[in-house]
Design a protein around this motif. Structure first.
Motif, PDB file in Angstrom:
ATOM      1  N   LYS A 133       0.875  -1.170   0.000  1.00  0.00           N
ATOM      2  CA  LYS A 133       0.000   0.000   0.000  1.00  0.00           C
ATOM      3  C   LYS A 133       0.913   1.222   0.000  1.00  0.00           C
ATOM      4  O   LYS A 133       1.866   1.305   0.757  1.00  0.00           O
ATOM      5  N   TRP A 134       0.614   2.173  -0.858  1.00  0.00           N
ATOM      6  CA  TRP A 134       1.540   3.261  -1.107  1.00  0.00           C
ATOM      7  C   TRP A 134       0.813   4.593  -1.114  1.00  0.00           C
ATOM      8  O   TRP A 134      -0.252   4.716  -1.689  1.00  0.00           O
ATOM      9  N   CYS A 135       1.403   5.584  -0.492  1.00  0.00           N
ATOM     10  CA  CYS A 135       0.940   6.957  -0.644  1.00  0.00           C
ATOM     11  C   CYS A 135       2.173   7.821  -0.878  1.00  0.00           C
ATOM     12  O   CYS A 135       3.254   7.517  -0.393  1.00  0.00           O
ATOM     13  N   GLY A 136       2.038   8.859  -1.657  1.00  0.00           N
ATOM     14  CA  GLY A 136       3.191   9.668  -2.019  1.00  0.00           C
ATOM     15  C   GLY A 136       3.787   9.202  -3.335  1.00  0.00           C
ATOM     16  O   GLY A 136       3.130   8.546  -4.141  1.00  0.00           O
ATOM     17  N   CYS A 137       5.053   9.524  -3.557  1.00  0.00           N
ATOM     18  CA  CYS A 137       5.740   9.174  -4.806  1.00  0.00           C
ATOM     19  C   CYS A 137       5.795   7.662  -4.978  1.00  0.00           C
ATOM     20  O   CYS A 137       6.139   6.950  -4.051  1.00  0.00           O
ATOM     21  N   PRO A 138       5.471   7.164  -6.165  1.00  0.00           N
ATOM     22  CA  PRO A 138       5.508   5.719  -6.399  1.00  0.00           C
ATOM     23  C   PRO A 138       6.954   5.215  -6.454  1.00  0.00           C
ATOM     24  O   PRO A 138       7.878   5.990  -6.706  1.00  0.00           O
ATOM     25  N   VAL A 189      -2.279   2.151  -4.543  1.00  0.00           N
ATOM     26  CA  VAL A 189      -2.239   3.538  -4.083  1.00  0.00           C
ATOM     27  C   VAL A 189      -3.334   3.733  -3.059  1.00  0.00           C
ATOM     28  O   VAL A 189      -4.477   3.333  -3.249  1.00  0.00           O
ATOM     29  N   TRP A 190      -2.984   4.335  -1.971  1.00  0.00           N
ATOM     30  CA  TRP A 190      -3.897   4.565  -0.863  1.00  0.00           C
ATOM     31  C   TRP A 190      -4.416   5.990  -0.976  1.00  0.00           C
ATOM     32  O   TRP A 190      -3.660   6.940  -0.847  1.00  0.00           O
ATOM     33  N   ASN A 191      -5.724   6.160  -1.239  1.00  0.00           N
ATOM     34  CA  ASN A 191      -6.248   7.520  -1.399  1.00  0.00           C
ATOM     35  C   ASN A 191      -6.534   8.171  -0.043  1.00  0.00           C
ATOM     36  O   ASN A 191      -6.302   7.572   1.011  1.00  0.00           O
TER      37      ASN A 191
END
Length: 106
Positions: free
Chosen positions: A77-82, A98-100
């Motif tokens: 799970k990712w937020c910010g720059c990939p 991507v975590w909104n």
């Protein structure tokens, strides 16, 4: 063919020269997620070879290298720059979700 497993490899190296050597090795063997955090998918013997290559590069009294096994085919799970630029794929990389703003998966 032996089974592959996903691993997160993280390190804290106190000396700049040792840090550069470990970082250079890791960039050849795994996907850099952050400066000292890498992802790799390895067969057991390849992982053992990597650890054997790291051991002479570090000072075990001052440096710390940790390897964390990940569940097969797990997603990050990712937020910010990939981790990779858009349109670039690494065949051994994990699925990135991507975590909104509402913390729901997209």
């Amino acid at each position: 063919m032996a089974a592959e497993q996903d691993w997160l490899i993280c390190y804290d190296i106190k000396d700049a020269r040792r840090l550069a050597r470990v970082h250079r090795l890791m960039r050849q063997e795994a996907l850099s997620l952050q400066r000292s955090v890498f992802f790799g998918r390895f067969q057991r013997n390849v992982l053992n070879d990597l650890v054997e290559a790291i051991e002479p590069l570090i000072d075990p009294d001052h440096d710390d290298v940790r390897l964390f096994p990940q569940q097969a085919q797990s997603a990050i799970k990712w937020c910010g720059c990939p981790p990779l630029p858009e349109g670039i794929e690494f065949s051994a990389s994990p699925k990135v979700i991507v975590w909104n703003d509402s913390h729901e998966e997209e």
